[in-house]
Design a protein around this motif. Structure first.
Motif, PDB file in Angstrom:
ATOM      1  N   GLN A 163       0.830  -1.205   0.000  1.00  0.00           N
ATOM      2  CA  GLN A 163       0.000   0.000   0.000  1.00  0.00           C
ATOM      3  C   GLN A 163       0.862   1.252   0.000  1.00  0.00           C
ATOM      4  N   TRP A 164       2.164   1.091   0.274  1.00  0.00           N
ATOM      5  CA  TRP A 164       3.123   2.186   0.111  1.00  0.00           C
ATOM      6  C   TRP A 164       3.821   1.993  -1.239  1.00  0.00           C
ATOM      7  N   GLU A 165       4.185   3.064  -1.898  1.00  0.00           N
ATOM      8  CA  GLU A 165       4.912   2.929  -3.164  1.00  0.00           C
ATOM      9  C   GLU A 165       6.304   2.363  -2.939  1.00  0.00           C
ATOM     10  N   ALA A 216      -2.468   6.755   1.632  1.00  0.00           N
ATOM     11  CA  ALA A 216      -1.723   5.492   1.655  1.00  0.00           C
ATOM     12  C   ALA A 216      -1.919   4.718   2.950  1.00  0.00           C
ATOM     13  N   ALA A 217      -2.185   5.429   4.028  1.00  0.00           N
ATOM     14  CA  ALA A 217      -2.418   4.759   5.306  1.00  0.00           C
ATOM     15  C   ALA A 217      -3.775   4.061   5.352  1.00  0.00           C
ATOM     16  N   ASN A 218      -4.622   4.309   4.356  1.00  0.00           N
ATOM     17  CA  ASN A 218      -5.998   3.818   4.401  1.00  0.00           C
ATOM     18  C   ASN A 218      -6.375   2.926   3.217  1.00  0.00           C
ATOM     19  N   ILE A 219      -5.411   2.521   2.396  1.00  0.00           N
ATOM     20  CA  ILE A 219      -5.794   1.852   1.147  1.00  0.00           C
ATOM     21  C   ILE A 219      -5.247   0.430   1.028  1.00  0.00           C
ATOM     22  N   CYS A 220      -5.239  -0.294   2.142  1.00  0.00           N
ATOM     23  CA  CYS A 220      -4.894  -1.711   2.039  1.00  0.00           C
ATOM     24  C   CYS A 220      -5.864  -2.431   1.108  1.00  0.00           C
ATOM     25  N   GLY A 221      -7.142  -2.022   1.134  1.00  0.00           N
ATOM     26  CA  GLY A 221      -8.118  -2.646   0.245  1.00  0.00           C
ATOM     27  C   GLY A 221      -7.844  -2.366  -1.219  1.00  0.00           C
ATOM     28  N   MET A 222      -7.397  -1.138  -1.520  1.00  0.00           N
ATOM     29  CA  MET A 222      -7.076  -0.811  -2.907  1.00  0.00           C
ATOM     30  C   MET A 222      -5.798  -1.513  -3.344  1.00  0.00           C
TER      31      MET A 222
END
Length: 205
Positions: free
Chosen positions: A13-15, A53-59
């Motif tokens: 989820q982090w680049e 980025a802290a909130n997009i584990c689903g993405m």
């Protein structure tokens, strides 16, 4: 569990995938502004990247699913599109989500994916779910990256389960902190159960 190498591409989820320990030490707002690869997320600014980025584990899980069929879509681009369906609620810099039902609508409309919200799922049910669906996005504690520890709670984070049997569960963890806890992490069913919140989303491509 099939022991052959898994062909599902991994994306954090982090680049920069090894940012996890910095995020844990300094907080996402501080650490992620230092990510030199932030533009790859689709964010317009480092600040936007740090918030999302802290909130997009689903993405990140969705990005991995799409990459399996050759589509690479930046995570924050996915998050913006999902937000239009109600999958995230953005309010003055705070982000709530992933909200499962709108996500299901989103992936069907935008990508033709078949998805189903699943609740009251026993860990022992997951192999059968994967026999019917290609993937299971599972709600787990983010501390699943440290399987030797007892989690403070269950849920709050999403991982992509790619294979499951009585022998072990294999999954990609978008916020794993080492290579072993990122791509193709494996836990026994009993260990996975300690982190699993008994809900998730089954997805078929």
């Amino acid at each position: 569990m099939d022991t052959s190498p898994e062909t599902v591409p991994f994306f954090s989820q982090w680049e920069t995938p090894d940012m996890t320990l910095a995020v844990l030490a300094d907080g996402a707002d501080v650490a992620l502004r230092r990510d030199p690869l932030w533009r790859g997320s689709g964010a317009e600014t480092p600040d936007e990247y740090a918030v999302w980025a802290a909130n997009i584990c689903g993405m990140a899980c969705l990005k991995m699913i799409l990459a399996t069929r050759g589509e690479i879509v930046p995570t924050i681009d996915l998050a913006r599109r999902c937000t239009r369906y109600g999958g995230y609620v953005v309010n003055e810099g705070s982000i709530r989500g992933l909200i499962y039902a709108p996500f299901v609508t989103f992936v069907k409309a935008e990508f033709g994916l078949e998805a189903q919200v699943m609740t009251n799922v026993a860990t022992s049910d997951i192999p059968a779910i994967l026999a019917r669906s290609r993937f299971f996005i599972a709600s787990v504690s983010s501390s699943i990256r440290w399987p030797e520890r007892e989690p403070p709670s269950k849920g709050g984070h999403l991982v992509l389960v790619t294979a499951a049997s009585d022998d072990g569960f294999r999954f990609h963890n978008p916020s794993g902190h080492t290579s072993a806890t990122q791509a193709n992490a494996v836990l026994s069913p009993a260990d996975f159960d300690r982190f699993f919140a008994n809900r998730g989303i089954a997805v078929t491509i």
